[in-house]
Design an enzyme around this catalytic site. Sequence first.
Site, PDB file in Angstrom:
ATOM      1  N   TYR A  63       0.793  -1.222   0.000  1.00  0.00           N
ATOM      2  CA  TYR A  63       0.000   0.000   0.000  1.00  0.00           C
ATOM      3  C   TYR A  63       0.827   1.275   0.000  1.00  0.00           C
ATOM      4  O   TYR A  63       0.291   2.361  -0.158  1.00  0.00           O
ATOM      5  CB  TYR A  63      -0.883   0.014   1.246  1.00  0.00           C
TER       6      TYR A  63
ATOM      7  N   LYS B 205       1.345 -14.572   4.726  1.00  0.00           N
ATOM      8  CA  LYS B 205       1.522 -15.553   3.652  1.00  0.00           C
ATOM      9  C   LYS B 205       3.000 -15.943   3.659  1.00  0.00           C
ATOM     10  O   LYS B 205       3.708 -15.867   2.645  1.00  0.00           O
ATOM     11  CB  LYS B 205       1.088 -14.909   2.320  1.00  0.00           C
TER      12      LYS B 205
ATOM     13  N   ASP C  41      -5.093 -17.028   3.107  1.00  0.00           N
ATOM     14  CA  ASP C  41      -6.175 -17.693   2.361  1.00  0.00           C
ATOM     15  C   ASP C  41      -6.934 -18.666   3.268  1.00  0.00           C
ATOM     16  O   ASP C  41      -8.173 -18.696   3.270  1.00  0.00           O
ATOM     17  CB  ASP C  41      -5.653 -18.388   1.095  1.00  0.00           C
TER      18      ASP C  41
ATOM     19  N   ASP D  30      -6.834  -4.719   4.530  1.00  0.00           N
ATOM     20  CA  ASP D  30      -7.851  -4.043   3.722  1.00  0.00           C
ATOM     21  C   ASP D  30      -8.893  -5.053   3.256  1.00  0.00           C
ATOM     22  O   ASP D  30     -10.105  -4.844   3.372  1.00  0.00           O
ATOM     23  CB  ASP D  30      -7.149  -3.389   2.519  1.00  0.00           C
TER      24      ASP D  30
END
Length: 360
Positions: free
Chosen positions: A124, A191, A224, A248
């Site tokens: 971001y 992740k 995920d 987000d």
Amino acid sequence: MAYSVTLIPGDGIGTEVSGAARRVLEATGVEFDWDIQEAGVTALEKHGDVLPDAVIDSIRKNNIALKGPLTTPVGGGFRSVNVALRHALELYANLRPSRSYDGVQSSFDNVDLVVVRENMEDLYAGVEFEQGASDTAEIIAEINKRSEKPVSKTAALSIKAITPENSRRIVKFAFEYARENGRKLVTSVHKANIMKYTDGLFLEVSQAVASEYPDIEFNDRIVDNMCMQLMQKPEQYDVLVMPNLYGDIVSDMTSGMIGGLGVAPSANIGEKGAVFEAIHGSAPSHAGKNVANPTAMILSGVMMLRHLREFDAANAVENGVKKIIAEGKNVTYDLREDRDQSKAAKTSEMADAIIAEIQK
Ligand code: NAD
């Protein structure tokens, strides 16, 4: 003594929902000395800037702001008011609670989750290199000299930077929040199995910080898998801390789980200040009609009251909101099953009903 608070009324439905929130907050008996500041398109028209220095100065002085949604003008190179505010005041923690309220239509019951999103870095931060530009070609050539895995010369690049300092600061924030709010579990979301250096660092720092909080449980989830588990057993999770981009996305998902934007509040918090605002935008198609749901903005006000340690007032407002939504009579159209505008309460009428509850 009255609290000095910067009030940015916003535009579009912003003025309507922030006006409703202001009246509800004042009905608690807590006194506010509002310093009203314009930002966004209203400020652009009057002052030629979407974020005049006076707005930042006011929040720096008061350390606290309640902000209505602002329209970001499309094109013209306008800086995003939200991103500019976050960076100017170093509001590094984005706090997005999602709690189910009886009476709000949703596929899930009993959701009570808090997403703590890092606000300053990750993908971001906007460090990007355009496809085909000469800088991009130079960076790709440099990467290809040093990396075993080549990057295509035709690629565009967005840089994901994760630092131990910012990771530590946000994970500590999550644990402190958990401790202060009687929460039991902090989950670090990442992740790290794929992004071993960036998300691996975030996870490593999360584990180190967790060891400083033996009274709070800790676990971690790959992002995920986290999304799937939230769909299947949200009750097993509590406070979720994660880098910017995952925050987000996951927080929009958790807002959807409690019935959507109309009821989702948020706070942006740093060492030097805090800005409380609804997650939703200025919904221009509803503007000026007194039909928008004020709940998200009022619940952002509840977060502000808790930040000011005005716990009785915060509980009174939250209970008032709960009761009015559960009764389902004095609610805006989006909270009605038939979504019939003609039978629905107006924005101001819903606020009046909540005020009547607070004052009972
Ligand atoms: P939006 O959140 O304004 O509206 C999307 C849809 O959600 C609306 O059409 C409406 O149906 C519904 N909605 C949103 N809030 C509602 C409420 N309180 N009551 C009832 N229905 C509600 O998103 P958008 O249309 O993508 O953005 C409009 C403008 O708002 C853009 O200029 C965008 O940049 C800006 N924006 C500002 C903020 C902010 O200031 N924090 C956040 C998001 C978007």
